[in-house]
Design an enzyme around this catalytic site. Structure first.
Site, PDB file in Angstrom:
ATOM      1  CG  ASP A 110      -1.968  -1.104   1.151  1.00 47.42           C
ATOM      2  OD1 ASP A 110      -2.391  -1.435   0.033  1.00 47.42           O
ATOM      3  OD2 ASP A 110      -2.349  -1.633   2.205  1.00 47.42           O
ATOM      4  CG  HIS A 219      -2.998  -9.065   5.169  1.00 47.25           C
ATOM      5  ND1 HIS A 219      -2.606  -8.019   5.970  1.00 47.25           N
ATOM      6  CD2 HIS A 219      -3.830  -8.535   4.240  1.00 47.25           C
ATOM      7  CE1 HIS A 219      -3.152  -6.905   5.541  1.00 47.25           C
ATOM      8  NE2 HIS A 219      -3.907  -7.182   4.490  1.00 47.25           N
ATOM      9  N   GLY A 412     -30.751 -31.594  22.008  1.00 48.39           N
ATOM     10  CA  GLY A 412     -30.322 -31.877  23.374  1.00 48.39           C
ATOM     11  C   GLY A 412     -30.485 -30.748  24.359  1.00 48.39           C
ATOM     12  CB  THR A 456     -40.779 -24.753  20.948  1.00 50.36           C
ATOM     13  OG1 THR A 456     -40.154 -24.239  19.769  1.00 50.36           O
ATOM     14  CG2 THR A 456     -42.193 -25.193  20.618  1.00 50.36           C
TER      15      THR A 456
END
Length: 589
Positions: A110, A219, A412, A456
């Protein structure tokens, strides 16, 4: 780490990803050959803030293009710096009469490519400067004396504050100085459980089990330390914070944090962490900051900011806003205003730190909130408490069997949920729930304990208890229970609760669910008003689920094993039956 990918190589994938981003953001445009995303609305009268780097760090960098952040972002191939030609294309798409700031992470590629682009842009006239973003503290001064520190997710603070200053019309020097001071007052450290994997490339070395890496790069660079065995999360976080904040660590005390300084916290997902864990880590960091360093962040940001493909890791960044104020003479309030200002950059999180006014309650809502829990029939405190404790103890004792049955047909977690419900009820009993014997209050609190567990089974039981309580309240209001709260009245309420529940689920007898217990129990209770007979009917219904093929719930997704007559009874049905039998055993016979 996962080494499986839908795309077998990275070829062409970068542009496909950029096309998707641009297609759903009207302010963005894409120069596909140059892999540049730019803001079509950026005005040449403002400073152009440009950033970029290798792909694989999404949403960095293109996700931060928009008014109040980047004017453009340029993308290389995966983990590869973009070329100077690409960077020049970005500069050309967002020209500025004021000047251009190239915000780059401090990596060799860069530095070279953006540096070359700067030299070319300067040759055309105008002002162009490079702002290196260097917030990593894992690698200390000695290790980085030649190259400087790496740039990590603390970069996002630079992009947001520098970009917001540009959008607000600040001059070039002010924008640059704020950005540089943000960088100078930011520290970041990361940790990871493993490396990431790049599609089409050989499998990278894996980190051993029960080991994590402190200071791993984005990286796949090796980290500072591999630490085993895995410490407790609190200890891991405490260690990471020391790298950022310990003033006695002369190799890493990059930022001076004074008492009462305004500090911001940013938690970054490397890409392979679940939000579930990341949010919990954020809370752990916040608690440790307060406990060990007397720091309470003024702002917190938690998201995927700068990733490393699918790496299962994270980083924490701390920004000292008061330090920026001291360096630039820009008030903290003004800096926070820049930070909080709106941006159309799609990846910047919308945290909602703007002032919010709480809604005022009306007289009617106040009345509802303060309902008289003392109204209604009373029961013997000792009797009801003994029955509830017996029921909870019986269900908790049965947890191993419930879990075993559920593992064969589900994930489970049923036993754990049952224990959680019962422990919640016992906790309320220990706090004196039954002391006054107010039945409606007791039922409401039991329902709340069940509801908190979720799932549930918890929802079904909570609806039954809530419906039963509502039915009793209505009967009491009609005067039916003023004389005596007997089995007939209780059975009538149970029947009404069952009909209410049936409006929320299609599960029926023979479906291998908790309804195989609840339906026969409620129907028998309503018919005869005899609790003992009703419990017996519910128990028979639960036992009948052994070998039964599931027709409702998760168990329907189990394969051929679900057809076997050797299958155990439904764990939810059995849990309900065991609880009811325990409740019966605690009542006077």
């Amino acid at each position: 780490m996962s080494t499986k990918h839908f795309f077998p190589t990275t070829e062409g994938v970068v542009v496909l990803g950029l096309e998707s981003l641009v297609s759903r953001n009207a302010h963005l445009a894409l120069d596909a050959p140059a892999k540049v995303v730019y803001d079509k609305t950026h005005s040449p009268s403002r400073v152009s803030v440009i950033s970029g780097g290798g792909s694989g760090h999404e949403p960095a960098w293109s996700g931060y293009v928009g008014d109040g952040m980047l004017a453009a972002a340029v993308n290389g191939e995966v983990f590869a710096s973009p070329s100077a030609k690409q960077i020049m294309a970005a500069i050309e798409h967002v020209p500025s009469e004021v000047g251009i700031i190239l915000c780059i992470t401090n990596y060799t590629g860069d530095n070279l490519h953006f540096g070359l682009a700067r030299e070319k842009a300067l040759g055309r006239g105008g002002r162009v400067e490079i702002l290196r973003m260097t917030d990593d503290v894992a690698l200390g001064r000695k290790q980085t004396e030649n190259l400087g520190r790496r740039g990590l997710a603390g970069n996002m603070f630079v992009l947001k504050l520098c970009g917001s200053a540009s959008h607000a019309g600040y001059d070039f020097d002010t924008c640059y100085n704020i950005g540089q001071s943000v960088n100078d007052n930011c520290v970041t450290v990361g940790s990871s459980l493993d490396h990431c994997h790049i599609p089409g490339r050989e499998h990278h070395r894996s980190i051993p089990d029960d080991t994590y890496v402190l200071g791993m790069g984005i990286h796949n660079e090796p980290g500072l330390h591999e630490i085993a065995p895995m410490p407790k999360v609190d200890d891991l976080v405490a260690d990471m914070l020391k790298y950022c904040l310990d003033p006695s660590d002369k190799d890493r005390a990059f930022v001076d944090f004074k008492p009462d300084d305004v500090v911001l916290l940013l938690i970054n997902n490397f890409g392979g962490m679940s939000n579930f864990e990341l949010e919990a880590l954020t809370s752990t960091v916040r608690r440790n900051l307060k406990k060990d360093w007397k720091i309470t962040p003024t702002r917190e940001y938690t998201s995927c900011f700068e990733t490393s493909l699918n790496a299962p890791g994270w980083s924490l960044s701390l920004l000292n806003v008061s330090g920026i104020e001291r360096a630039t003479k820009t008030p903290v309030s003004q800096l926070l205003e820049l930070l909080d200002s709106d941006t159309r950059a799609p990846a910047w999180p919308k945290n909602g730190y703007r002032e919010a006014k709480e809604a005022k309650q009306s007289a009617q809502t106040d009345k509802l909130a303060g309902a008289d829990i003392a109204a209604g029939p009373k029961v013997d405190p000792a009797t009801i408490e003994n029955a509830l404790r017996k029921a909870c103890d019986a269900a908790i004792k049965a947890e191993p069997d419930i879990t075993k049955w559920d593992i064969q047909m589900g994930d489970g977690d049923c036993g754990e949920a049952v224990v959680g419900m019962c422990q919640g009820v016992l906790k309320k009993l220990d706090a004196g729930l039954c002391r006054d014997g107010v039945l409606f209050h007791i039922l409401d609190e039991v329902d709340e304990a069940v509801e908190e567990i979720g799932g549930t089974l918890g929802a079904i039981i909570a609806i039954v208890v809530a419906g039963f309580t509502t039915q009793l309240r209505q009967l009491f209001a009609q005067g039916d229970t003023k004389a005596q709260l007997d089995g007939k009245i209780m059975g009538k309420a149970a029947g009404g609760a069952l009909r209410n529940l049936m409006g929320y689920t299609s599960a029926a007898v023979g479906g291998r669910t908790v309804m195989d217990t609840l339906i026969p129990f409620c129907e028998a209770f309503e018919k005869d008003g005899d609790f003992a007979k009703a419990v017996e009917a519910g128990d028979e219904g639960a036992k009948s689920t052994a070998g039964m093929k599931a027709k409702f719930g998760r168990a329907t997704y189990v394969g051929e094993q679900a057809e076997s007559t050797d299958m155990p009874p439904d764990p939810g049905a059995m849990a309900a039956a065991i609880f009811l039998k325990g409740l019966l055993s605690g009542l006077p016979q």
